[in-house]
Design a protein around this motif. Sequence first.
Motif, PDB file in Angstrom:
ATOM      1  N   ILE B  52       0.857  -1.190   0.000  1.00 37.92           N
ATOM      2  CA  ILE B  52       0.000   0.000   0.000  1.00 37.92           C
ATOM      3  C   ILE B  52       0.892   1.238   0.000  1.00 37.92           C
ATOM      4  N   GLY B  53       0.472   2.234  -0.718  1.00 40.92           N
ATOM      5  CA  GLY B  53       1.227   3.486  -0.841  1.00 40.92           C
ATOM      6  C   GLY B  53       1.011   4.017  -2.244  1.00 40.92           C
ATOM      7  N   SER B  55       3.333   4.391  -4.415  1.00 39.81           N
ATOM      8  CA  SER B  55       4.138   3.468  -5.213  1.00 39.81           C
ATOM      9  C   SER B  55       3.387   2.179  -5.503  1.00 39.81           C
ATOM     10  N   ASP B  96       9.321   3.097   0.243  1.00 37.00           N
ATOM     11  CA  ASP B  96      10.301   3.019   1.331  1.00 37.00           C
ATOM     12  C   ASP B  96       9.618   2.701   2.661  1.00 37.00           C
ATOM     13  N   GLY B  97       8.428   3.243   2.870  1.00 36.11           N
ATOM     14  CA  GLY B  97       7.702   2.938   4.099  1.00 36.11           C
ATOM     15  C   GLY B  97       7.258   1.484   4.091  1.00 36.11           C
ATOM     16  N   ILE B 102       6.820  -0.728   8.035  1.00 35.05           N
ATOM     17  CA  ILE B 102       5.883  -1.797   8.404  1.00 35.05           C
ATOM     18  C   ILE B 102       6.291  -3.152   7.816  1.00 35.05           C
ATOM     19  N   TYR B 127       6.470   9.003   3.540  1.00 34.00           N
ATOM     20  CA  TYR B 127       5.165   8.374   3.294  1.00 34.00           C
ATOM     21  C   TYR B 127       4.393   9.354   2.405  1.00 34.00           C
ATOM     22  N   GLY B 128       4.417   9.124   1.111  1.00 29.27           N
ATOM     23  CA  GLY B 128       3.749  10.044   0.191  1.00 29.27           C
ATOM     24  C   GLY B 128       2.242  10.004   0.346  1.00 29.27           C
ATOM     25  N   MET B 129       1.690   8.814   0.267  1.00 26.84           N
ATOM     26  CA  MET B 129       0.234   8.651   0.199  1.00 26.84           C
ATOM     27  C   MET B 129      -0.504   9.256   1.387  1.00 26.84           C
ATOM     28  N   THR B 130       0.073   9.119   2.583  1.00 23.33           N
ATOM     29  CA  THR B 130      -0.674   9.516   3.784  1.00 23.33           C
ATOM     30  C   THR B 130      -0.365  10.930   4.259  1.00 23.33           C
TER      31      THR B 130
HETATM   32  C1  LIG Z   1      -1.624  -1.646   8.208  1.00 25.97           C
HETATM   33  C2  LIG Z   1      -1.595  -0.245   7.675  1.00 25.97           C
HETATM   34  N1  LIG Z   1      -1.003   0.733   8.379  1.00 25.97           N
HETATM   35  C3  LIG Z   1      -0.958   1.990   7.890  1.00 25.97           C
HETATM   36  C4  LIG Z   1      -1.533   2.286   6.696  1.00 25.97           C
HETATM   37  C5  LIG Z   1      -1.498   3.709   6.201  1.00 25.97           C
HETATM   38  N2  LIG Z   1      -0.558   3.891   5.118  1.00 25.97           N
HETATM   39  C6  LIG Z   1      -0.946   3.824   3.828  1.00 25.97           C
HETATM   40  S1  LIG Z   1       0.297   4.119   2.748  1.00 25.97           S
HETATM   41  C7  LIG Z   1       1.399   4.365   4.021  1.00 25.97           C
HETATM   42  C8  LIG Z   1       2.851   4.723   3.771  1.00 25.97           C
HETATM   43  C9  LIG Z   1       3.226   4.833   2.356  1.00 25.97           C
HETATM   44  O1  LIG Z   1       4.567   5.172   2.237  1.00 25.97           O
HETATM   45  P1  LIG Z   1       5.504   4.442   1.209  1.00 25.97           P
HETATM   46  O2  LIG Z   1       5.434   2.989   1.381  1.00 25.97           O
HETATM   47  O3  LIG Z   1       6.849   5.066   1.311  1.00 25.97           O
HETATM   48  O4  LIG Z   1       4.829   4.756  -0.213  1.00 25.97           O
HETATM   49  P2  LIG Z   1       4.694   6.145  -1.017  1.00 25.97           P
HETATM   50  O5  LIG Z   1       3.286   6.595  -0.825  1.00 25.97           O
HETATM   51  O6  LIG Z   1       5.687   7.107  -0.453  1.00 25.97           O
HETATM   52  O7  LIG Z   1       4.994   5.759  -2.418  1.00 25.97           O
HETATM   53  C10 LIG Z   1       0.785   4.210   5.255  1.00 25.97           C
HETATM   54  C11 LIG Z   1       1.453   4.376   6.555  1.00 25.97           C
HETATM   55  C12 LIG Z   1      -2.146   1.231   5.975  1.00 25.97           C
HETATM   56  N3  LIG Z   1      -2.695   1.433   4.770  1.00 25.97           N
HETATM   57  N4  LIG Z   1      -2.156  -0.010   6.490  1.00 25.97           N
END
Ligand SMILES: Cc1ncc(C[n+]2csc(CCOP(=O)(O)OP(=O)(O)O)c2C)c(N)n1
Lengths: 66, 272
Positions: B52-53, B55, B96-97, B102, B127-130
Amino acid sequence: MAKRFSVKISKSWCKGCGLCIGICPKKVLELDGQVKCEPVRPEDCIGCRQCENVCPDFAITVKESE
Amino acid sequence: MPREDVMKWLRQQFMPHIWCPGCGHGIIMHAMLRALTSLGKDPSKTVISSGIGCSSRMPGYIDSCTLHTAHGRSLAFATGVKLCNPELTVIDVMGDGDCSAIGGNHFIHACRRNIGVCAIVMNNNIYGMTGGQASPTTPIDAIATTAPYGAVDPPFDICRLAIGAGATFVARATIAQPQMCETLIKKGIQHDGFSVIEIMTHCHTQFGRKNKRSRPLDNFSYFKDRSVLKAKADGMTQDELSGKYVIGELHLDSGAEEYTKKYDKVIERAGR
Ligand SMILES: Cc1ncc(C[n+]2csc(CCOP(=O)(O)OP(=O)(O)O)c2C)c(N)n1
Ligand code: SF4
Ligand code: SF4
Ligand code: SF4
Ligand SMILES: [Mg+2]
């Protein structure tokens, strides 16, 4: 004779981010009035395809033209 | 690469994609699809898994077998797919997150297991998405919504983490080298074992705005100016390399046996 290239832009996919414009070594591209990429100097294109490869939106096609 | 070949890999009905104008994630997807095209891969035998994100939205646009799973868990799904069907090409795309926060535990264990999956880490340091919270790769002193006075925690170096945990092919490029991204992803896919390709990218919206890199082009230049090829970096001191991105193939262990092959032997032993 030097090779000629055509630079096609899919205007519905282009988001006007400006990346291609900034990196084109020949300054072929500019933003039009709709904030979409437009090849304004296609005759200067050297076909390096840096614009095509950098486009995050798959909006550019560079081809050798006859 | 003629664009028509690459276009075959896109679910064109969902384009233009959801990413912000100029988001580096699109540059990475484009490089990955060129790599798959030039390897002559069959979309029906290619699996792209994500968590999820921003990316992780990538597989939604790719016309192959795709999995959009749970945050940080994409490697568990990718591992299951590869273990059941070792003949498939399995790629895992992560933020990266997703990869190092996680999903950090899944990541290190996938590395030590050496399963034939190509992991592409799209590292935008946030964390771009959030909404721009600091991630485990946010540089010290960079501003994030959860670090308004600058990040304090020392960041992970994803490639060093992967090498330490046992990944057998590890490489890095930045979005300022789209051609190198394509080449390294190709090598990662061809590698018989767990490969990690870290691509430094930008979230100009959530990270760049707070860190003096608000335009996509600022980020392209930022990475271009700070990239150092591995061969050159080998002759540089730690001080000289501070703030730089070492790019190219960083690690290759071609002797290690791939996991599904080892597992086949277990199946054979158990069936005797
Ligand atoms: C179990 C869970 N915890 C938290 C979230 C909230 N959440 C969604 S995306 C995200 C982080 C995204 O960051 P990254 O993986 O770096 O991707 P980017 O958006 O930067 O490409 C989080 C904390 C979730 N969807 N599921
Ligand atoms: S890089 Fe692509 S999306 Fe950005 S301005 Fe150029 S054509 Fe448009
Ligand atoms: S192919 Fe090269 S020279 Fe031609 S428009 Fe694109 S970046 Fe400019
Ligand atoms: S929020 Fe950031 S990572 Fe997400 S699409 Fe926009 S620029 Fe890309
Ligand atoms: Mg991120």
